[in-house]
Write an enzyme that holds these catalytic residues in place. Structure first.
Site, short mmCIF file in Angstrom:
data_model
loop_
_atom_site.label_atom_id
_atom_site.label_comp_id
_atom_site.label_asym_id
_atom_site.label_seq_id
_atom_site.Cartn_x
_atom_site.Cartn_y
_atom_site.Cartn_z
N ASP A 1 0.81 -1.23 0.00
CA ASP A 1 0.00 0.00 0.00
C ASP A 1 0.84 1.27 0.00
O ASP A 1 0.34 2.34 -0.33
CB ASP A 1 -0.93 0.01 1.21
CG ASP A 1 -1.97 -1.08 1.13
OD1 ASP A 1 -2.49 -1.30 0.03
OD2 ASP A 1 -2.26 -1.72 2.16
N MET B 1 -6.12 -2.23 -5.48
CA MET B 1 -6.15 -2.14 -4.02
C MET B 1 -5.77 -0.74 -3.52
O MET B 1 -5.10 0.01 -4.23
CB MET B 1 -5.22 -3.18 -3.41
CG MET B 1 -5.78 -4.59 -3.43
SD MET B 1 -4.63 -5.77 -2.65
CE MET B 1 -5.61 -7.26 -2.67
#
Lengths: 414, 414
Positions: A143, A187
């Site tokens: 991330d 994501m």
């Protein structure tokens, strides 16, 4: 004698998280550690006294090379949040009892935001109770939302995977001479680092995605549909990248608009976000009449070891090694960070940073790295990612498929 | 003088369909063709007189190498079914007028079932009307459902991709110490060739999927849920591969059971099948309480050029070359087929076969290649696929991403 070392992996895996494990293991052994234990399933497994003596089992150079190329957390992972020390000291007493039983001097935890919270609390408890154990955090997360560090190991490989398959999907979309829209769901709950990586596809031989929507910017479904319909006036095949975490101005996630929107909540209380692309594709087909397809990049973003960035896998190793070096020199309660000295030539060094100032802070994409209209990223963003996706680490192919290392194999051999 | 050649691509692309294009192009040039034209978007584009002179534009070895590694149909594709000759001769007259205008002697069409129907009809018309043009079909399809040929170019690379990422996803599923089910949704409307390839993941370092459901066997949702619940008694992380086309005993597709089941029908009248895995994952979470995730392998199955099988890409080239050789020797109305001489060592040769006996016949997985219980494949199936996924063709990486060839680049250079 150095004493014993223990290392664990926590949170969602990355394609290179095991390269950090190798970095910790190899550096610890090279610098004289007695034993290097691996906790199975992180701190949660440790509490159940589940661990393995890696120094007894990892013997060959081939094991090391396979381990670097093995996806998922080799030792297993957990999503386990320690309570506040003031609320429950028993669990801490238990952890330190187990660590002392194993004569641990150095504790390494490879993870993201939630895992750095674990390092912070264990450090605090050790200081409060005069423990000699040194605690170090080794950053990982696809991330890229950890604060202070220039970027996080794991991000570069996820970005390389996203850039590569976005190029392939864009090419695929051009195959028929008809209107079509592909919505790529990438994501990223609150930060658009991964989704922005779709922009890498834009290069000499590819136009790149037509629009990119990050969770940093409120999303408006009506204006999105209008933009698609405008774009269709000049081009047939449209490809859009959206973060799974895009939200409306009122704070609702876009995927909550779907009638089959999920109510699932994970162990950290995060809502499941899949379905965003599907919802938007559905609106496009029903309202604009274009063929629209949702493509979820799904877990492959974090486990596609068959295409990793060599820069990333090398840095993943380096942060592991740097953590050991720092701990052996007496530091504790720190996370290793990456400091970029220059973009071109790309130069990046490691440093240590107080984990108290990092844990639980989410780093987002700066507003000025996103276009004013909010539907794409600026060249500054691309310049930032480009060095992180360079070069490859070829998989070790056996009988046509990438070979991995398994814990069972390792234990059997010993 | 050989006269002129024209080649087109049709139907869904594969990761190696451009290697067949190179095979046709290079063999035609080497054997003395005057010009080699490429139809843009297949027969549909030809009807609009959209084509390009490839012999004028493809000049360098690098172009050839890039083209082999470029996903999607380089010339563009179409899903266009010619009418029966008796129903509409005008469209045929028009096609032959265009072909004659270009002084075409040889016509090659790279495609699957529907495309072989085109070759069949054009051959019939040419015979009825005394045309000298030779028509040859070059097989491609990831689905592997063409009759007579041992397998179809495109299948091996799709199988290699599916095997590789299934391994990665299985590893990823082991990361947490908790119950979880991943349902992999794999392409294949009526034939389970691609879904069965998930079984490749089973090897020394991986258990492989726990169950595999092909469309050849009627699917029962209740007994599926029972099997999952049984499996959970002995293992936590379960991975199941399902074909998008699995149906109930009454003929309904499983994805039609979902409340948001799609009504979309494509140009050939096929129903959209996505949503099967999502439906099953939903049933598992709500009825068994396990965390369940649907992973759709989606279009990457046909466009993941970054990981292709060298055996496949070589055979794709060979079938293109064999088609040219046969046509230049006077054959027409044939498709090139692959004949396997032996599994180990793998030996496979090309031959020609009457396209009338191939078009519109779908080859399914034999019942005896599926386990008696219908929830996995037999070793015979694995032995069949294994040779087709061997070895790699390394992508040409530029600035961290696989480089492709574009038609615009080619036209610009000329």
């Amino acid at each position: 004698m150095r004493g014993n070392v223990i290392v664990g992996q926590s949170g969602g895996p990355t394609a290179v998280i095991n390269s950090s494990l190798v970095g910790v293991f190899k550096t610890a052994v090279d610098r004289g550690a007695d034993k290097v234990y691996g906790m199975l399933n992180g701190i949660q497994g440790l509490l159940e006294e589940r661990y393995v003596d890696l120094s007894e089992h990892i013997c060959s150079e081939l094991d090391i090379e396979l381990l670097k190329r093995t996806p998922s957390a080799f030792l297993g992972s957990c999503r386990f949040k320690l309570p506040e020390i003031k609320d429950d000291t028993k669990i801490y007493d238990r952890i330190f009892e187990i660590l002392d039983g194993l004569h641990i001097e150095y504790f390494f935890y490879i993870g993201g935001n939630d895992s750095m919270d674990t390092i912070k609390k264990l450090t605090d408890y050790s200081l409060l109770n005069g423990s000699h154990i040194k605690f170090m955090g080794v950053p990982k997360t696809i991330d890229n939302d950890l604060d202070v560090t220039d970027h996080t190991p794991g991000y570069g490989s996820a970005a390389k995977y996203i850039g590569s398959i976005t190029k392939e999907v864009i090419r695929d979309g051009l195959v028929y001479d008809r209107q079509s829209v592909s919505i790529l769901e990438i994501m990223g709950r609150n930060a658009g680092w991964l989704t922005g990586a779709a922009a890498l596809a834009k290069c000499e031989d590819c136009e790149g995605p037509d629009m990119i929507f990050l969770p940093e910017i409120p999303f408006d479904v009506e204006s999105f549909l209008k933009k698609i319909s405008e774009l269709h006036k000049t081009k047939k095949s449209i490809v859009v990248a959206v973060s799974e975490g895009i939200r409306l101005a009122d704070g609702r996630y876009v995927n909550e608009l779907a009638s089959d929107g999920p109510d699932f909540v994970d162990a950290f209380g995060h809502k499941e976000l899949t379905g965003t692309a599907r919802y938007l594709a559905g609106r496009i087909s029903s309202e604009l009449g274009s063929k629209a397809r949702a493509i979820e990049f799904s877990t492959l973003q974090r486990c596609a070891s068959h295409i990793v960035s060599r820069v990333d896998i090398t840095e993943a190793f380096q942060v592991g090694g740097a953590a050991v070096k720092a701990a052996f020199e007496g530091e504790t309660g720190k996370m290793i960070i990456l400091k970029r000295i220059s973009d071109d030539p790309y130069i990046c060094v490691t440093d240590t940073y107080d984990v108290h100032k990092i844990a639980n802070v989410e780093k987002k994409v700066p507003r000025e790295w996103i276009t004013p209209s909010g539907d794409n990223v600026m060249p500054r963003f691309i310049n930032y990612i480009k060095p992180l996706i360079q070069a490859e680490l070829t998989p070790i192919m056996v009988d046509g498929l990438p070979r991995h290392l398994t814990l069972n194999d390792l234990l059997k051999k010993a």
